[in-house]
Design a protein around this motif. Structure first.
Motif, PDB file in Angstrom:
ATOM      1  N   LEU A 196       1.091  -4.554  -4.157  1.00 26.93           N
ATOM      2  CA  LEU A 196       1.971  -5.616  -4.858  1.00 26.93           C
ATOM      3  C   LEU A 196       1.724  -6.982  -4.619  1.00 26.93           C
ATOM      4  CD1 LEU A 196       5.539  -3.753  -4.513  1.00 26.93           C
ATOM      5  CD2 LEU A 196       4.174  -3.886  -6.372  1.00 26.93           C
ATOM      6  N   GLY A 197       0.950  -7.622  -5.418  1.00 23.98           N
ATOM      7  CA  GLY A 197       0.434  -8.986  -5.579  1.00 23.98           C
ATOM      8  C   GLY A 197      -0.745  -9.196  -4.761  1.00 23.98           C
ATOM      9  N   THR A 198      -1.353  -8.026  -4.522  1.00 24.81           N
ATOM     10  CA  THR A 198      -2.610  -8.249  -3.867  1.00 24.81           C
ATOM     11  C   THR A 198      -3.506  -7.086  -4.333  1.00 24.81           C
ATOM     12  OG1 THR A 198      -1.517  -6.700  -2.048  1.00 24.81           O
ATOM     13  CG2 THR A 198      -1.576  -9.205  -1.449  1.00 24.81           C
ATOM     14  N   PRO A 199      -4.766  -7.062  -3.973  1.00 23.75           N
ATOM     15  CA  PRO A 199      -5.804  -6.299  -4.541  1.00 23.75           C
ATOM     16  C   PRO A 199      -5.505  -4.867  -4.300  1.00 23.75           C
ATOM     17  CG  PRO A 199      -6.836  -8.021  -3.590  1.00 23.75           C
ATOM     18  CD  PRO A 199      -5.574  -8.442  -2.953  1.00 23.75           C
ATOM     19  N   GLY A 200      -5.873  -3.902  -5.350  1.00 25.00           N
ATOM     20  CA  GLY A 200      -5.701  -2.605  -5.087  1.00 25.00           C
ATOM     21  C   GLY A 200      -4.444  -1.970  -5.794  1.00 25.00           C
ATOM     22  N   GLY A 201      -4.028  -0.926  -5.792  1.00 27.44           N
ATOM     23  CA  GLY A 201      -2.881  -0.274  -6.433  1.00 27.44           C
ATOM     24  C   GLY A 201      -2.068  -0.065  -5.314  1.00 27.44           C
ATOM     25  N   HIS A 202      -0.545   0.062  -5.802  1.00 33.00           N
ATOM     26  CA  HIS A 202       0.560   0.233  -4.917  1.00 33.00           C
ATOM     27  C   HIS A 202       0.824   1.647  -4.447  1.00 33.00           C
ATOM     28  CE1 HIS A 202       4.227   0.096  -2.862  1.00 33.00           C
ATOM     29  NE2 HIS A 202       5.028   0.158  -4.010  1.00 33.00           N
ATOM     30  N   PRO A 203       0.488   2.128  -3.185  1.00 36.70           N
ATOM     31  CA  PRO A 203       0.585   3.439  -3.052  1.00 36.70           C
ATOM     32  C   PRO A 203       2.268   4.001  -2.797  1.00 36.70           C
ATOM     33  CG  PRO A 203      -0.042   2.618  -1.152  1.00 36.70           C
ATOM     34  CD  PRO A 203      -0.108   1.557  -2.152  1.00 36.70           C
ATOM     35  N   TYR A 204       3.000   3.824  -3.776  1.00 39.03           N
ATOM     36  CA  TYR A 204       4.386   3.807  -3.987  1.00 39.03           C
ATOM     37  C   TYR A 204       4.931   4.871  -3.005  1.00 39.03           C
ATOM     38  CZ  TYR A 204       9.027   4.538  -5.629  1.00 39.03           C
ATOM     39  OH  TYR A 204      10.596   4.446  -5.765  1.00 39.03           O
ATOM     40  N   MET A 205       5.846   4.793  -2.212  1.00 36.53           N
ATOM     41  CA  MET A 205       6.673   5.454  -1.147  1.00 36.53           C
ATOM     42  C   MET A 205       5.733   6.439  -0.137  1.00 36.53           C
ATOM     43  SD  MET A 205       9.874   5.681  -1.453  1.00 36.53           S
ATOM     44  CE  MET A 205      10.418   7.590  -0.815  1.00 36.53           C
TER      45      MET A 205
ATOM     46  N   ALA B  22      -2.627   5.946  -6.222  1.00 36.73           N
ATOM     47  CA  ALA B  22      -3.210   4.671  -5.597  1.00 36.73           C
ATOM     48  C   ALA B  22      -3.315   5.212  -4.238  1.00 36.73           C
ATOM     49  CB  ALA B  22      -2.182   3.666  -5.528  1.00 36.73           C
ATOM     50  N   ALA B  23      -2.763   6.212  -3.625  1.00 34.44           N
ATOM     51  CA  ALA B  23      -2.842   6.810  -2.385  1.00 34.44           C
ATOM     52  C   ALA B  23      -3.734   7.813  -2.251  1.00 34.44           C
ATOM     53  CB  ALA B  23      -1.533   7.324  -1.813  1.00 34.44           C
ATOM     54  N   ASP B  24      -3.898   8.753  -3.387  1.00 29.27           N
ATOM     55  CA  ASP B  24      -4.989   9.708  -3.079  1.00 29.27           C
ATOM     56  C   ASP B  24      -5.653   9.624  -4.893  1.00 29.27           C
ATOM     57  OD1 ASP B  24      -6.322  12.139  -3.082  1.00 29.27           O
ATOM     58  OD2 ASP B  24      -4.794  13.488  -2.563  1.00 29.27           O
ATOM     59  N   PRO B  25      -6.833   9.031  -4.774  1.00 31.74           N
ATOM     60  CA  PRO B  25      -7.124   8.907  -6.272  1.00 31.74           C
ATOM     61  C   PRO B  25      -7.836  10.488  -6.789  1.00 31.74           C
ATOM     62  CG  PRO B  25      -8.116   7.341  -4.656  1.00 31.74           C
ATOM     63  CD  PRO B  25      -7.320   8.455  -4.013  1.00 31.74           C
ATOM     64  N   SER B  26      -7.635  11.423  -5.999  1.00 31.36           N
ATOM     65  CA  SER B  26      -8.032  12.740  -6.553  1.00 31.36           C
ATOM     66  C   SER B  26      -6.689  13.158  -7.556  1.00 31.36           C
ATOM     67  CB  SER B  26      -8.255  13.797  -5.520  1.00 31.36           C
ATOM     68  OG  SER B  26      -7.152  14.005  -4.709  1.00 31.36           O
TER      69      SER B  26
END
Length: 400
Positions: free
Chosen positions: A153-162, A261-265
């Motif tokens: 959030l506001g930084t590089p990469g996706g947000h692995p929500y929860m 974001a947490a698991d690209p699969s």
């Protein structure tokens, strides 16, 4: 139908919703502007940049600093995270200010949803106004406050929500960063408080924080309407309903994008219908408040007919708060009329923890909605802190 509705209310529980050495950040003047720190260390908590800001909504703060700091991601990989630090007014006591880590509720997955980027009229401003009142109560008690944005959030990469691991890391490492803010002095004693998504984060910290940061002294945790009880239930609900509410349709893309974001699969575009994919694309760029106001009608279908949801539901189940047993005193606050985090789910978690014989107090907010647990927190923290610091029992389990 009642059972499925219960699962929905339990599952839609998050809306509003390298190196091993440490180095100190340079002294800051009150009129300092943005400073990019050229630091070789990659230890968690290393401050990478810092900027003095107006205290704005935080009337009990003497100073506010926007920071970028080194943290750890889903797989403990090094990442850059952002957040802000608030200092209380007055002189630090002997031993330094104790610290509160604030874990915010759901804002979205886009960079514009980072609370540290908040501005008047912005997509998270209404929520920040409510949170500020709660944090001002801690500042008034002489606590420094650090408020991480979470990974991506506001930084590089996706947000692995929860994602429990990621949220644990970004919160703990934000506290480490606070201790590197020189010349200010901070106590090793700290608390964590979170609301909704952040309530789940605070439970992860309560369960795993003492082991993750043994050099710090986590005294207690406060979880306000914590999301994530039987978290996999939301995917199961959406998959079985012929028609879902627009509020669910606005929120569910955040769940999907967070899992990806947490698991690209886990690839949401391979799972959702063309109609839902449009909502998904919108969620990549907009915050939850914007999704809720702009989405007037839910897609008629969410998933493709042949979608394999097993990897998704398995992942979501691993993030459930059911997996988190606190190892410090815990205050659990829940509105009994909360339409977003079901009271029964929070109470079920409370009963689960009681069986583990952990020090825990449950405070229901009569006629309280989802945000009332946050609003009421400023009136509840005093007794909880005093009990912890005086070594008094923190336990309502026998009063069930």
């Amino acid at each position: 139908m009642k059972t499925k509705h219960f699962i929905l209310k339990l599952a839609v529980s998050c809306i509003f919703l390298g190196s091993t050495y440490a180095i100190a950040s340079p002294a800051l003047s009150n009129n300092s502007t943005n400073q990019i720190l050229d630091l070789p260390a990659k230890a968690p908590g290393t401050i990478l940049s810092i900027q003095a800001q107006d205290t704005d909504l935080f009337t009990n703060a003497s100073q506010r600093f926007l920071i970028n700091y080194r943290s750890r991601g889903v797989q403990s990989e090094p990442i850059v995270a952002s957040g802000f630090i608030l200092l209380p007014k007055g002189k630090a006591p002997k031993g330094g200010w104790p610290v509160l880590a604030w874990a915010h509720g759901t804002t979205g997955v886009a960079d514009t949803c980072a609370p540290s980027n908040d501005f008047a009229g912005g997509p998270v401003h209404v929520y920040q106004q409510i949170a500020a009142k709660a944090l001002n109560a801690w500042l008034a008690r002489g606590y420094a406050v650090v408020a991480p944005d979470y990974q991506g959030l506001g930084t590089p990469g996706g947000h692995p929500y929860m994602n429990a691991q990621s949220q644990l890391h970004t919160v703990v490492d934000a506290v480490r960063a606070t201790h590197l803010l020189k010349p200010y002095q901070f106590s090793k004693n700290w608390y964590v408080m979170g609301h909704s998504q952040g309530g789940a984060a605070s439970l992860a910290v309560a369960a795993f924080g003492p082991k993750d940061a043994p050099e710090l002294n986590l005294r207690g945790a406060i979880a306000l309407a914590p999301g994530g009880y039987q978290y996999e239930g939301i995917a199961e609900y959406v998959a079985t309903q012929t028609k879902i509410d627009p509020s669910v349709a606005a929120f569910f893309p955040i769940v999907l994008l967070g899992a990806e974001a947490a698991d690209p699969s886990i690839t949401p575009t391979n799972l959702v219908s063309p109609e839902m994919e449009k909502v998904l694309d919108y969620a990549r760029k907009r915050c939850l408040s914007e999704l809720q106001s702009d989405l007037k009608e839910a897609p008629k279908t969410v998933f493709k007919s042949n979608a394999n949801l097993t990897p998704l539901t398995n992942y979501l189940k691993k993030q459930s708060i059911d997996n988190m047993t606190p190892n410090v005193p815990l205050l659990l606050v829940q509105g009994d009329k909360d339409q977003l985090v079901d009271y029964r789910g929070t109470y079920a978690y409370y009963q689960q923890v009681c069986k583990e014989r952990k020090p825990m107090a449950f405070h229901p907010v009569k006629n309280g909605d989802h945000r009332d647990s946050l609003r009421q927190s400023e009136f509840l923290i005093g007794d909880f802190i005093n009990s912890v610091e005086q070594g008094k029992p923190v336990n309502t389990c026998s009063a069930k």
